[in-house]
Design a protein around this motif. Structure first.
Motif, short mmCIF file in Angstrom:
data_model
loop_
_atom_site.label_atom_id
_atom_site.label_comp_id
_atom_site.label_asym_id
_atom_site.label_seq_id
_atom_site.Cartn_x
_atom_site.Cartn_y
_atom_site.Cartn_z
N LEU A 124 0.62 -1.05 -0.28
CA LEU A 124 -0.26 -0.02 0.36
C LEU A 124 0.89 1.16 -0.22
N THR A 125 1.83 1.18 0.97
CA THR A 125 3.07 2.10 0.40
C THR A 125 3.55 2.64 -0.69
N GLU A 126 4.16 1.41 -1.60
CA GLU A 126 4.66 1.85 -2.92
C GLU A 126 2.84 2.06 -3.81
N SER A 127 1.49 2.27 -3.62
CA SER A 127 0.24 2.20 -4.64
C SER A 127 0.37 3.76 -3.86
N LEU A 128 0.69 4.42 -2.39
CA LEU A 128 0.50 5.89 -2.12
C LEU A 128 1.59 6.72 -2.53
N ILE A 129 2.67 5.59 -2.95
CA ILE A 129 4.36 6.66 -3.27
C ILE A 129 3.45 7.46 -4.62
N ILE A 130 3.29 6.36 -5.59
CA ILE A 130 3.13 6.58 -6.86
C ILE A 130 1.93 7.22 -7.16
N ASN A 131 0.85 6.81 -6.31
CA ASN A 131 0.04 7.97 -6.36
C ASN A 131 -0.19 9.55 -6.32
N VAL A 132 0.51 9.64 -5.41
CA VAL A 132 0.97 10.80 -4.43
C VAL A 132 2.18 11.59 -5.63
N PHE A 133 2.83 11.10 -6.26
CA PHE A 133 4.06 11.26 -7.14
C PHE A 133 2.74 11.74 -8.19
N ALA A 134 1.25 11.01 -9.29
CA ALA A 134 0.90 10.82 -9.80
C ALA A 134 0.97 12.19 -9.76
N LEU A 135 0.01 12.32 -8.30
CA LEU A 135 -1.14 13.28 -8.35
C LEU A 135 -0.04 14.82 -8.40
N GLY A 136 0.44 15.41 -8.00
CA GLY A 136 2.40 16.10 -8.08
C GLY A 136 1.85 16.59 -9.42
N VAL A 137 2.82 15.82 -10.35
CA VAL A 137 2.43 15.84 -11.58
C VAL A 137 1.88 16.27 -12.32
N ALA A 138 0.04 15.36 -12.38
CA ALA A 138 -0.95 16.00 -12.71
C ALA A 138 -1.44 17.01 -12.52
N ILE A 139 -1.05 17.69 -11.69
CA ILE A 139 -1.66 18.92 -10.71
C ILE A 139 -0.52 20.30 -11.62
N ILE A 140 0.63 19.61 -11.92
CA ILE A 140 1.36 20.59 -13.06
C ILE A 140 1.18 20.69 -14.51
N LEU A 141 0.74 19.15 -14.91
CA LEU A 141 -0.21 19.28 -16.38
C LEU A 141 -1.14 20.00 -15.99
N ALA A 142 -2.29 20.17 -14.94
CA ALA A 142 -3.58 21.31 -15.17
C ALA A 142 -3.31 22.22 -15.40
N VAL A 143 -2.21 23.22 -14.25
CA VAL A 143 -1.49 24.19 -14.43
C VAL A 143 -1.17 24.26 -15.98
N LEU A 144 -0.61 23.98 -16.72
CA LEU A 144 0.29 23.98 -17.67
C LEU A 144 -0.92 23.61 -18.74
N THR A 145 -1.92 23.28 -19.35
CA THR A 145 -2.59 22.91 -19.67
C THR A 145 -4.09 24.15 -20.01
N GLN A 146 -4.16 24.66 -18.02
CA GLN A 146 -5.49 24.85 -18.12
C GLN A 146 -5.89 26.37 -19.15
N PRO A 147 -5.24 26.90 -19.73
CA PRO A 147 -5.39 28.38 -21.33
C PRO A 147 -6.31 27.17 -22.12
N VAL A 148 -5.59 26.58 -22.17
CA VAL A 148 -6.32 25.63 -23.42
C VAL A 148 -7.40 25.01 -23.16
N PHE A 149 -7.54 24.55 -21.63
CA PHE A 149 -9.46 23.53 -22.05
C PHE A 149 -10.21 24.94 -21.63
N ASN A 150 -9.32 26.19 -21.20
CA ASN A 150 -10.61 27.46 -20.88
C ASN A 150 -11.03 27.66 -22.14
N ASP A 151 -9.92 27.96 -23.51
CA ASP A 151 -10.68 27.97 -24.65
C ASP A 151 -12.09 26.94 -25.57
#
Length: 817
Positions: A344-371
């Motif tokens: 479960l710790t392995e799963s948590l590390i992967i998911n938390v790391f992925a969530l951090g990357v996802a937030i960065i991706l969401a911020v970067l693609t926000q203008p495109v999504f808003n359009d």
């Protein structure tokens, strides 16, 4: 202990970089797409929740029936309705009337600000709704005649306010549109929130409408239906039980159809449902499509679900590889609980790391999504009060935590269940249940992706169908602009004729006309129509439009019988008008055997007699979502409404400049606000276009994420069969044979997914198409194309690794043998 779990988990992830990267990339993309979509969903579901009385405010909906048929489903109704409900029922705490003034010009000294969304409202509206004042008292701001409140944004423009002190604006005298009398500004309101159905800059006191404009019917009347009503019920009142009383209310005030010519049925619509669940006519507020919102939410859940399925598949597929590790740990004293916590710790590390990357991706693609969604959103909208309070925000947190737990728990449960004796003897093999589960998950993934691919094809096909249909009117190269708002009414007709005459002198102008409404607009209705041969007690309803000469010619409408309007058909007073033109649908409603048979006959509009002088072919006034309705045209010149210019030029910019010069010459001080009609008409399809784009873009996300999982599974399957591949190559197997061998099992799963997806997609899309009066069909080739696309994508994904394995030197894989 926790530190040890984290250290061990990190080492294992770093050791298996490829599988870890595939998991993190898939989860990151899924979470990023989910975060973006949930912003939009939560914003749309948050409409009007900022109002303190939101749970008790309702809008009055009025359905009208004639001859047993529903002829109008709308929120526009009679001025007396709201007050009558308050007088008749103690459950009603307050009521407010609203009249939409459209976009007004406001003037202060020498400054004029055009295009301000304006409503005329009762003072009670400011107590019912939460629109706080920056200056003045909003509770009593609209109690008197000739008073108005304006937004902070308009106050800054009009009075040059720089800071946050708006007190100097209160008490100022302004002029509205063509008014000759001054209006007093009694309060400055904070700008309406973006998630408010009311988007306004000016609110005028309702008493001004009655006493200054002389609109006596606006006070208490059951005949003139131009008004919207909002009702506030007392707390804990069941609005559904209240709606059950509306039949008696209708009978009491309308006595069947005796008063209005229609059987009137009323019910209350909760304010919190107005934005997304309004299918009514004559809307005067901002609405959106619940289909788009809930459809996007489902897509978001599908995408994140596919990403977590990938994790489960890859984790359980690698069970055999980690079996020895589990066996050794158990022999050295590890308990099953400790192993579960480790995985479960392995799963948590992967998911938390992925969530951090996802937030960065969401911020970067926000203008495109808003359009894409035509909104200015950000991650902060995820935590905005909306449906049921903070349901979306809480749901997002629960979703992430549940996903992390489920995606980690099952692999942890499987891995921790190995028997150490069998494992250390090398007798471990994957369970049939585990293999069946992985196959089921792959099938589910690709079934979802096929549904999304099919949905994209059908939505785009429907949009193309609607945009390519013949409308019965020619809207190409038609320039439309509003008539002047600032002008003396007594000179309106004279200037209108002169303006149109000079307009037609321009070499690049083919035709020009004025009308109450243009194609794409909601036209008016008359409810008391009949003909000489119809039952005098029967009432029929038709749409209508007031048009100038040249309107039919300007829009290329087909005159199938009779003649067009000529100057002698026009009169200054409405009661002096005697001629009308019908569409073919209207002749059928009145029972004429043919369009030619209607010519010369009399149509009664209330007590007025109209001679039918012409019949035009049916045309689409609104989008193809709606059926063509019976319509009559009357000869009226109204320069303050819409002006249409049919151009004949390859250089529209120059022609527009010439038209503007004429407009400024005839109507100085007015804004020349123009647009091309084809673009405005197609704006009716913006929600459907958004639906199509969302299906396409996020369907692509789902396919890509599913393919990442498939790539990981094929990579692992190839590693497991490395020696087998080597033996086959030594015995003469070709690269093609080996690719087919490795691909066959996966392609079978994709084919099964296609067979499951086809009926599901057909049911969903068939129901969606039923919302359109005119729609395309769901052709068999769409399912075939979607299936082929899924197979080709899957095959390309699997072949990437299969070809690489098939081309490897068999000596290396067999060396240890």
């Amino acid at each position: 202990m926790i530190k040890n779990y984290v250290k061990t988990a990190w080492r294992n992830l770093w050791k298996n970089k490829v599988f870890s990267s595939i998991n993190i990339l898939g989860l990151s993309l899924g979470m990023a797409a989910c975060l973006l979509i949930l912003q939009y969903v939560n914003f749309e579901l948050s409409y009007d929740h900022f109002n303190k009385n939101a749970d008790n405010i309702y809008r009055v909906v009025n359905d009208r029936y004639q001859n047993g048929k529903l002829i109008q489903h709308g929120t526009i109704t009679y001025s007396a309705v709201g007050k009558a409900m308050k007088d008749d029922y103690p459950e009603v705490a307050a009521n407010a009337r609203v009249l939409n003034f459209g976009e007004s010009t406001i003037a202060y000294k020498d400054k004029k600000i055009p295009k301000n969304p304006t409503y005329c409202v009762d003072n009670s509206l400011l107590s019912m709704f939460t629109f706080p004042a920056s200056a003045g008292d909003e509770k009593a701001a609209l109690a008197e005649v000739n008073t108005a409140v304006i937004s902070e944004t308009l106050a800054r423009k009009l009075f040059d306010v720089k800071g946050e002190d708006f007190s100097s604006c209160v008490g100022q005298m302004v002029k509205m549109g063509t008014d000759t009398f001054p209006t007093k500004i009694t309060a400055i309101l904070k700008d309406a929130p973006k998630n408010s159905i009311f988007q306004f800059d000016i609110l005028i006191s309702y008493q001004t409408l009655i006493h200054t404009y002389g609109y006596k019917e606006a006070d208490y009347d059951f005949h003139d239906s131009d008004f919207w009503h909002y009702i506030q019920l007392k707390p804990r009142t069941d609005y559904k039980a209240f709606n059950a009383k509306m039949a008696a209310f209708s009978q009491r005030h309308f006595q069947g159809n005796k008063v209005s010519g229609s059987v009137e049925k009323f019910y209350l619509q909760p304010l919190l449902n107005v934005h997304l669940y309004s299918d009514t006519e004559y809307e005067n507020i901002k609405t959106a499509s619940s289909t788009v919102v809930w459809g996007l939410l489902i897509i978001a859940l599908f995408i994140i679900g596919i990403a977590w399925v990938n994790y489960i598949n890859l984790a359980t597929a690698r069970a055999a590889e980690r079996a020895m590790e589990v066996g050794v740990r158990k022999v050295t004293g590890a308990t099953r609980g400790q192993l579960i916590r480790q995985f479960l710790t392995e799963s948590l590390i992967i998911n938390v790391f992925a969530l951090g990357v996802a937030i960065i991706l969401a911020v970067l693609t926000q203008p495109v999504f808003n359009d894409l969604v035509q909104q200015r959103l950000s991650l902060s909208f995820l935590f905005q009060k909306g449906l049921g309070g903070y349901v979306i925000s809480a749901g997002l947190i629960v979703l992430v935590l549940t996903g992390i737990f489920i995606s980690g728990f099952y692999p942890a449960f499987v891995l921790s269940s190995f028997k150490p004796i069998l494992v250390l003897k090398g007798k471990y093999s994957s369970s049939k249940k585990g293999i069946a589960l992985r196959k089921a998950l792959v099938i589910g993934q690709f079934a979802i992706t096929v549904v999304l691919i099919t949905g994209s094809f059908v939505v785009f096909k429907q949009i193309k169908f609607m945009s390519s249909q013949k409308l019965g009117v020619d809207i190409d190269q038609v320039l439309v602009f509003g008539g002047p708002q600032v002008m003396s009414p007594d000179t309106g007709d004279t200037r209108a004729k002169a303006f149109l005459a000079e307009l037609k002198q321009l070499s690049t102008v083919k035709d020009a006309a004025t009308s109450f409404w243009v194609p794409g607009n909601e036209t008016g209705r008359n409810f008391n129509i009949r003909a000489d041969h119809t039952d005098p007690n029967a009432h029929y309803t038709m749409r209508f439009n007031g048009i100038s000469t040249e309107y039919i010619k300007t829009y290329g409408m087909t005159l199938v019988a009779g003649r067009d309007f000529v100057p002698t058909d026009y009169a200054k007073k409405y009661e002096d008008l005697r001629s009308t033109i019908l569409n073919v649908n209207a002749t059928k409603l009145l029972g004429f055997k043919s369009p030619q048979a209607a010519i010369g006959q009399t149509m009664y509009n209330g007590q007025s007699k109209w001679a039918i002088i012409g019949v035009v072919a049916d045309s689409h006034q609104k989008s193809l979502r709606y059926a063509i309705e019976p319509t009559f045209f009357r000869p009226q010149l109204r320069i303050g409404a819409q002006i249409s210019v049919k151009m004949n030029t390859s250089n529209p910019t120059e022609t527009i400049a010439s038209i503007k010069a004429l407009y400024d010459k005839f109507f100085p001080g007015n804004l020349f606000d123009y647009g091309f009609l084809d673009q405005r008409y197609n704006d009716q399809y913006k929600n459907d276009a958004l639906f199509g784009k969302a299906f396409g873009i996020f369907g692509g996300f789902a396919i890509f994420i599913a393919c990442l999982g498939l790539l990981g599974l094929s990579l692992f399957a190839t590693i497991q069969r490395t020696k087998e591949i080597g033996v086959r190559k030594v015995l003469g197997a070709s690269v093609t044979n080996i690719v087919l061998l490795l691909s066959r099992d996966f392609i079978k799963l994709v084919v099964i997914a296609i067979m499951i997806a086809i009926p599901i997609a057909w049911i969903i899309l068939h129901k969606w198409l039923q919302d359109f009066a005119y729609h395309t069909g769901i052709s068999w080739w769409i399912f075939g194309l979607s299936g082929i696309a899924a197979i080709m994508v899957a095959l390309a994904t699997i072949s990437f690794q299969a070809v690489k394995a098939a081309g490897a030197n068999p000596v290396k894989s067999l060396r240890s043998e």
